[in-house]
Design a protein around this motif. Structure first.
Motif, short mmCIF file in Angstrom:
data_model
loop_
_atom_site.label_atom_id
_atom_site.label_comp_id
_atom_site.label_asym_id
_atom_site.label_seq_id
_atom_site.Cartn_x
_atom_site.Cartn_y
_atom_site.Cartn_z
N MET A 1 43.25 34.77 19.63
CA MET A 1 42.44 34.63 21.33
C MET A 1 41.08 33.74 21.21
O MET A 1 40.23 35.09 20.63
N LYS A 2 40.54 32.64 21.65
CA LYS A 2 39.05 33.06 21.25
C LYS A 2 38.46 33.32 22.57
O LYS A 2 36.80 33.13 22.61
N LEU A 3 38.98 33.15 23.90
CA LEU A 3 38.42 33.42 25.22
C LEU A 3 39.41 35.03 26.35
O LEU A 3 40.16 33.94 26.84
N ILE A 4 38.60 35.97 27.16
CA ILE A 4 40.08 36.10 27.78
C ILE A 4 39.48 36.36 28.98
O ILE A 4 37.91 36.74 29.30
N ILE A 5 39.92 35.87 30.25
CA ILE A 5 39.34 35.24 31.48
C ILE A 5 40.54 36.44 32.15
O ILE A 5 41.31 36.87 32.68
N ILE A 6 38.54 37.52 32.79
CA ILE A 6 39.47 38.30 34.00
C ILE A 6 39.07 38.70 35.12
O ILE A 6 37.86 37.63 35.44
N GLY A 7 39.51 39.16 36.15
CA GLY A 7 39.16 39.09 37.31
C GLY A 7 40.05 39.16 38.50
O GLY A 7 41.25 39.36 37.91
N PHE A 8 39.78 39.49 40.00
CA PHE A 8 40.86 40.07 40.83
C PHE A 8 41.31 38.69 41.00
O PHE A 8 41.01 37.06 40.94
N MET A 9 41.73 39.22 42.13
CA MET A 9 43.88 37.38 42.54
C MET A 9 42.66 36.45 43.24
O MET A 9 41.82 37.74 44.40
N PHE A 98 34.58 37.71 32.96
CA PHE A 98 34.38 38.44 33.69
C PHE A 98 34.11 37.44 35.29
O PHE A 98 33.24 37.15 35.75
N LEU A 99 35.05 37.04 35.77
CA LEU A 99 34.75 35.90 36.74
C LEU A 99 34.87 37.11 38.00
O LEU A 99 35.76 37.15 39.01
N ASN A 100 33.69 36.69 39.08
CA ASN A 100 33.25 38.12 39.99
C ASN A 100 32.34 36.78 41.40
O ASN A 100 31.92 36.26 41.48
N SER A 102 33.37 37.02 45.73
CA SER A 102 32.57 37.53 46.73
C SER A 102 33.48 37.67 47.15
O SER A 102 35.05 37.26 47.51
N ASP A 103 33.65 38.37 48.83
CA ASP A 103 34.82 39.17 49.49
C ASP A 103 34.86 38.14 49.95
O ASP A 103 36.61 37.70 50.47
N GLN A 104 34.01 37.61 50.89
CA GLN A 104 34.72 36.29 51.13
C GLN A 104 35.51 35.09 50.56
O GLN A 104 36.34 35.14 51.18
N THR A 105 35.15 34.95 49.19
CA THR A 105 35.54 33.57 48.80
C THR A 105 37.07 34.31 48.56
O THR A 105 37.73 32.86 48.48
N ILE A 106 37.24 35.11 48.22
CA ILE A 106 39.06 36.63 47.92
C ILE A 106 39.39 35.27 49.09
O ILE A 106 40.56 35.39 49.31
N ARG A 135 37.47 48.91 44.28
CA ARG A 135 38.30 50.35 43.49
C ARG A 135 38.48 49.49 42.18
O ARG A 135 38.01 50.13 41.35
N ARG A 136 38.38 48.27 41.95
CA ARG A 136 39.06 47.86 40.48
C ARG A 136 37.15 47.13 39.71
O ARG A 136 37.46 47.19 38.41
N GLN A 137 36.30 46.61 40.44
CA GLN A 137 35.24 46.39 40.01
C GLN A 137 34.35 46.78 39.40
O GLN A 137 33.93 45.55 37.82
N LEU A 138 34.12 48.28 39.21
CA LEU A 138 33.75 48.87 37.78
C LEU A 138 34.73 48.43 36.84
O LEU A 138 34.53 48.92 35.35
#
Ligand SMILES: Nc1ncnc2c1ncn2[C@@H]1O[C@H](COP(=O)(O)OP(=O)(O)O)[C@@H](O)[C@H]1O
Ligand SMILES: O=C(O)C1=C[C@@H](OP(=O)(O)O)[C@@H](O)[C@H](O)C1
Ligand SMILES: [Mg+2]
Length: 172
Positions: A1-9, A98-100, A102-106, A135-138
């Motif tokens: 893999m060259k890049l792995i993208i993580i983040g909330f739904m 990590f694509l971070n 905001s709560d509002q955007t999600i 809870r998942r942020q950290l």
């Protein structure tokens, strides 16, 4: 893999992987899509027929297959939460971004997309989703080599910002 993208739904992982795949002419792999192929049904159907624990087991198996591929991997929002998945991702040489958002955007995106494609949204409702996000942020922050704050900027612009930040990883 060259890049792995993580983040909330709904942070834009799948969208970002597709854009980078075109930009870099590399294949992109979406873990949720691979899980759906392996299961022979959609994720909401799978959650209905079995339960979340079965989904997580299938997700871990599928992650093992995905990490053997080359290209860009967009994970599911819950993928890094299992220790075995966290370790498998961390052990890759590929940078983890990590694509971070905001709560509002999600919240806006979950409402826009509707609950039908996201069984956890159906189950937890919006307040529960925001608690899960906090809870998942950290865990996302710990796993990430780079954090990109993303909201509703043009996704292609966000991809360019990501590439700029990655330059710092690859060039030291
Ligand atoms: N930069 C962006 N600006 C506005 N909407 C976006 C952006 N990136 C993604 N979206 C939208 O947000 C929703 C979730 O995107 P998706 O890529 O499926 O996220 P994830 O894979 O992280 O769940 C989709 O409706 C998508 O079109
Ligand atoms: O956060 C989660 O636990 C989940 C996120 C989803 O992926 P997206 O992050 O692409 O929506 C999908 O894997 C499943 O519905 C569970
Ligand atoms: Mg996705």
């Amino acid at each position: 893999m060259k890049l792995i993208i993580i983040g909330f739904m709904a942070s834009g992982k799948s969208t970002m992987a597709k854009i980078l795949s075109q930009k870099w002419q590399l294949p992109s792999h979406d873990l949720d899509q691979m899980v759906q192929q392996n299961a022979g049904m959609s994720i909401p159907e799978y959650f209905k027929k079995y339960d979340e624990a079965h989904f997580r087991a299938l997700e871990t198996d599928t992650l093992g297959m995905a990490l053997k591929q080359t290209g860009i991997l967009s994970t599911g929002g819950g993928t890094p939460m299992r220790e075995v998945n966290f370790d498998a991702i961390q052990n890759q040489s590929a940078p983890v971004v990590f694509l971070n958002a905001s709560d509002q955007t999600i919240q806006q995106r979950l409402i826009h997309d509707g609950a039908s494609s996201r069984p956890l949204f159906q189950k937890l409702g919006m307040d529960g989703m925001m608690q899960l996000k906090h809870r998942r942020q950290l865990t996302y922050e710990r796993l990430a080599d780079r954090i990109i704050n993303v909201n509703n900027e043009n996704p292609v612009f966000n991809a360019d910002r990501l590439v700029d930040k990655l330059g710092m990883v690859t060039n030291g």
